[in-house]
Design a protein around this motif. Structure first.
Motif, PDB file in Angstrom:
ATOM      1  N   LEU A 174      93.707 189.053  19.285  1.00 45.89           N
ATOM      2  CA  LEU A 174      92.775 187.934  19.449  1.00 45.89           C
ATOM      3  C   LEU A 174      91.916 188.129  20.703  1.00 45.89           C
ATOM      4  O   LEU A 174      90.700 187.864  20.689  1.00 45.89           O
ATOM      5  CB  LEU A 174      93.557 186.617  19.535  1.00 45.89           C
ATOM      6  N   CYS A 175      92.552 188.595  21.778  1.00 48.91           N
ATOM      7  CA  CYS A 175      91.785 188.817  23.018  1.00 48.91           C
ATOM      8  C   CYS A 175      90.762 189.923  22.828  1.00 48.91           C
ATOM      9  O   CYS A 175      89.612 189.815  23.287  1.00 48.91           O
ATOM     10  CB  CYS A 175      92.752 189.179  24.150  1.00 48.91           C
ATOM     11  N   ILE A 199      92.301 188.689  11.641  1.00 46.49           N
ATOM     12  CA  ILE A 199      93.188 189.808  11.994  1.00 46.49           C
ATOM     13  C   ILE A 199      94.202 190.015  10.879  1.00 46.49           C
ATOM     14  O   ILE A 199      94.912 189.072  10.492  1.00 46.49           O
ATOM     15  CB  ILE A 199      93.912 189.536  13.324  1.00 46.49           C
ATOM     16  N   GLY A 203      99.684 183.250  20.672  1.00 49.64           N
ATOM     17  CA  GLY A 203      99.813 184.161  19.537  1.00 49.64           C
ATOM     18  C   GLY A 203     100.879 183.753  18.547  1.00 49.64           C
ATOM     19  O   GLY A 203     101.125 184.458  17.570  1.00 49.64           O
ATOM     20  N   ARG A 256      96.104 180.199  19.702  1.00 51.77           N
ATOM     21  CA  ARG A 256      95.322 181.265  20.338  1.00 51.77           C
ATOM     22  C   ARG A 256      95.700 181.496  21.796  1.00 51.77           C
ATOM     23  O   ARG A 256      95.251 182.473  22.407  1.00 51.77           O
ATOM     24  CB  ARG A 256      93.824 180.944  20.234  1.00 51.77           C
ATOM     25  N   THR A 312      92.125 183.958  11.547  1.00 51.75           N
ATOM     26  CA  THR A 312      91.778 184.696  12.759  1.00 51.75           C
ATOM     27  C   THR A 312      90.915 185.936  12.514  1.00 51.75           C
ATOM     28  O   THR A 312      90.337 186.480  13.470  1.00 51.75           O
ATOM     29  CB  THR A 312      93.059 185.163  13.472  1.00 51.75           C
ATOM     30  N   GLN A 350      89.404 190.758  20.075  1.00 57.12           N
ATOM     31  CA  GLN A 350      88.377 190.215  19.185  1.00 57.12           C
ATOM     32  C   GLN A 350      87.353 189.391  19.969  1.00 57.12           C
ATOM     33  O   GLN A 350      86.145 189.498  19.758  1.00 57.12           O
ATOM     34  CB  GLN A 350      89.066 189.364  18.103  1.00 57.12           C
ATOM     35  N   GLU A 351      87.859 188.559  20.905  1.00 59.83           N
ATOM     36  CA  GLU A 351      86.959 187.729  21.713  1.00 59.83           C
ATOM     37  C   GLU A 351      86.083 188.598  22.625  1.00 59.83           C
ATOM     38  O   GLU A 351      84.902 188.298  22.833  1.00 59.83           O
ATOM     39  CB  GLU A 351      87.783 186.743  22.531  1.00 59.83           C
TER      40      GLU A 351
END
Length: 305
Positions: free
Chosen positions: A297-298, A281, A172, A169, A279, A300-301
């Protein structure tokens, strides 16, 4: 649906070796080993009795080496020529020994009667007529039957692949730790070759999924050397397990299907599904771009926060 035939030849050399000739080449698919296994099974001989000659332009026309066709044609051709060659050998042995033809059988190193060798292949070559012990055969690659128009190949192969991945994470990047393949591809002739094909093809699929990329701009490659084309190495190889479902009926017209391309087919979707499971994704483009995955991921957070 285009014409696609290939042939082979069996003969006895002057040194008393069973010579198998095919025109196509073996560049890693273990054709030679498969031929030896099939001949040993068909004639009851050993590998020491056999010479395999591949890729000889003077030999029979076997057609191209592509995908799985070679394995299918090898099995079909040998199933045709080995019984015929065996009968010719028994005829020659009968003329030399005056023993009953139907009671003679091929075995390790020569001809046997009631479990006792009565004539070696070398003696048969020296005293018999090797020129009369040559058999050629050819067959067309099977296409779907009962069609008015030519259709494509129809022999079915099945595979399911499960992937376990670790997603970093912070960067990536994705590492595949395990691949598990369940295959149903007809009869297995040479197990090491079968496993090698599945595992090797899976590594190709892993590279296509994670690292192998050669982008272009206006029809020109952006990279100027192949050292920028990142293929996986042994360091990247995951643990692999291959389970084989081999319940091919003995009455099947084509029990040998070949696994030339099977191992690569489910790897990319399995890895992408594992990334999604880890994830949330779903990757939409290959190879998986660490930058895209990290951005997703960013994002998503941020949504969760």
């Amino acid at each position: 649906g285009l014409p696609d035939s290939g042939g082979g030849r069996v003969s006895l050399t002057a040194e008393g070796r069973i010579r198998l000739e095919f025109g196509f080449a073996d560049y890693g698919q273990n054709l030679a080993e498969a031929i030896v296994c099939l001949v040993c099974e068909g004639l009851g001989c050993t590998a020491c009795d056999i010479d395999v000659v591949l890729g000889n332009s003077r030999g029979p026309d076997s057609g191209p080496t592509s995908a799985s066709r070679s394995s299918v044609l090898v099995h079909g051709v040998l199933a045709n020529i080995l019984p015929r060659w065996k009968n010719l050998v028994r005829d020659q042995a009968r003329s030399l020994t005056n023993l009953p033809r139907d009671e003679l059988d091929c075995g390790p190193g020569g001809l046997f009667l009631d479990g006792r060798q009565v004539l070696s292949y070398q003696e048969l070559a020296e005293k018999g007529q090797p020129a009369e012990m040559v058999v050629d055969s050819s067959q067309a690659f099977p296409v779907a039957p009962g069609q008015d128009q030519p259709v494509g190949r129809y022999l079915q192969l099945q595979i399911a692949t499960v992937a376990r991945v670790a997603v970093d994470r912070l960067t990536g990047r994705v590492r595949v730790t395990d691949l598990h393949h369940i295959t149903a591809a007809g009869r297995v002739i040479y197990p090491p070759g079968y496993l090698g094909q599945i595992e090797g093809a899976a590594m190709m699929g892993l590279g296509m999924t994670l690292t192998e990329d050669m982008p272009t701009l206006e029809g020109r490659y952006l990279a100027d050397n192949l050292d920028q084309y990142m293929i996986p190495t042994m360091h990247d190889a995951p643990d692999q397990r291959v389970d084989v479902l081999d319940n091919t009926p003995t009455t099947d017209s084509f029990p040998v299907r070949g696994v030339g391309e099977l191992g690569i087919e489910a790897v990319a979707p399995a890895i992408c599904s594992a990334i999604e499971a880890a994830t949330g994704i779903r990757v939409q483009r290959l190879p998986v771009d660490p930058g895209y995955l990290l951005s997703a991921l960013c994002a998503q957070e941020e949504n969760f926060s």
